[in-house]
Design a protein around this motif. Structure first.
Motif, PDB file in Angstrom:
ATOM      1  N   VAL A  93      30.286  51.001  43.308  1.00  0.00           N
ATOM      2  CA  VAL A  93      30.788  50.289  44.497  1.00  0.00           C
ATOM      3  C   VAL A  93      31.548  49.034  44.075  1.00  0.00           C
ATOM      4  O   VAL A  93      32.618  48.727  44.614  1.00  0.00           O
ATOM      5  N   VAL A 145      34.868  50.285  42.587  1.00  0.00           N
ATOM      6  CA  VAL A 145      35.781  50.941  43.530  1.00  0.00           C
ATOM      7  C   VAL A 145      36.230  49.987  44.636  1.00  0.00           C
ATOM      8  O   VAL A 145      37.343  50.127  45.157  1.00  0.00           O
ATOM      9  N   SER A 146      35.423  49.034  44.978  1.00  0.00           N
ATOM     10  CA  SER A 146      35.736  48.140  46.096  1.00  0.00           C
ATOM     11  C   SER A 146      37.092  47.453  45.957  1.00  0.00           C
ATOM     12  O   SER A 146      37.894  47.489  46.896  1.00  0.00           O
ATOM     13  N   LYS A 194      39.614  48.424  44.205  1.00  0.00           N
ATOM     14  CA  LYS A 194      40.640  49.471  44.223  1.00  0.00           C
ATOM     15  C   LYS A 194      40.888  49.961  45.644  1.00  0.00           C
ATOM     16  O   LYS A 194      42.033  50.225  46.027  1.00  0.00           O
ATOM     17  N   VAL A 195      39.822  50.079  46.417  1.00  0.00           N
ATOM     18  CA  VAL A 195      39.975  50.498  47.816  1.00  0.00           C
ATOM     19  C   VAL A 195      40.751  49.437  48.587  1.00  0.00           C
ATOM     20  O   VAL A 195      41.619  49.755  49.404  1.00  0.00           O
ATOM     21  N   LYS A 196      40.452  48.164  48.316  1.00  0.00           N
ATOM     22  CA  LYS A 196      41.183  47.085  48.986  1.00  0.00           C
ATOM     23  C   LYS A 196      42.657  47.123  48.628  1.00  0.00           C
ATOM     24  O   LYS A 196      43.525  46.974  49.493  1.00  0.00           O
ATOM     25  N   ALA A 239      44.340  49.774  47.529  1.00  0.00           N
ATOM     26  CA  ALA A 239      44.921  50.982  48.122  1.00  0.00           C
ATOM     27  C   ALA A 239      45.179  50.782  49.608  1.00  0.00           C
ATOM     28  O   ALA A 239      46.224  51.189  50.125  1.00  0.00           O
ATOM     29  N   THR A 240      44.257  50.120  50.291  1.00  0.00           N
ATOM     30  CA  THR A 240      44.440  49.861  51.716  1.00  0.00           C
ATOM     31  C   THR A 240      45.631  48.940  51.954  1.00  0.00           C
ATOM     32  O   THR A 240      46.461  49.204  52.832  1.00  0.00           O
ATOM     33  N   SER A 241      45.740  47.883  51.161  1.00  0.00           N
ATOM     34  CA  SER A 241      46.880  46.981  51.337  1.00  0.00           C
ATOM     35  C   SER A 241      48.183  47.682  50.980  1.00  0.00           C
ATOM     36  O   SER A 241      49.208  47.467  51.628  1.00  0.00           O
TER      37      SER A 241
END
Length: 168
Positions: free
Chosen positions: A62, A65-66, A68-70, A72-74
């Motif tokens: 977590v 990945v957190s 990276k997810v942020k 990817a979202t941006s």
């Protein structure tokens, strides 16, 4: 009336036996609880052995990945914004090209109409320019032919043999 002593002795013996049975039941409950506590501690130790590494791995995952997810979202938000902007630009460009094409089609139509009108006028002028002299030449030729026909008739004999008529 006094209560005989035997009743007190019997009552005391029954109460003692009840207390003794209750003590055995409590002892059995204590042994069962101690055994269950031991099993729970064993199960807890096994869970710790398996659950702690799993939770640690999940937490690390977590944490990894957190961000990276942020990102990817941006990136998705930015890409969506860029796509929307490009779509609007393409739409404006396409509208502009369509407007220019319509203007050019109007110009071509006007030019074609002007050319066709010019051809019509030129044809009419050529027809008038050729037809009038031809009519005059035709008239002159018809006049000459009529004159020649008249001259020929004078050269022919005035009466024809064998038909019995005299035409002058």
């Amino acid at each position: 009336m006094p209560i005989p002593e035997v009743i007190f002795i019997i009552f005391t013996a029954v109460t003692s036996i009840g207390v003794l049975i209750q003590a055995f039941v409590l002892l059995a409950m204590f042994i069962a609880v101690k055994k269950a506590t031991g099993e729970v501690h064993e199960l807890t130790d096994q869970l710790k052995q398996h659950l702690v590494p799993t939770l640690s791995t999940a937490r690390n995952l977590v944490e990894d990945v957190s961000p990276k997810v942020k990102v990817a979202t941006s990136n998705l938000v930015e890409a969506s914004s860029i796509l929307r902007s490009q779509a609007e630009h393409i739409n404006k460009t396409f509208s502009h090209v369509a407007d220019l094409a319509e203007v050019q089609l109007t110009r071509v139509d006007e030019m074609a109409t002007a050319v066709l009108d010019g051809i019509t006028q030129a044809t009419a002028a050529v027809q008038h320019g050729i037809a009038s002299p031809l009519k005059q030449v035709s008239g002159v030729l018809n006049g000459l032919r009529a004159g020649i026909d008249v001259l020929r008739k004078k050269e022919r004999p005035t009466h024809v043999e064998g038909d019995g008529s005299n035409f002058v």
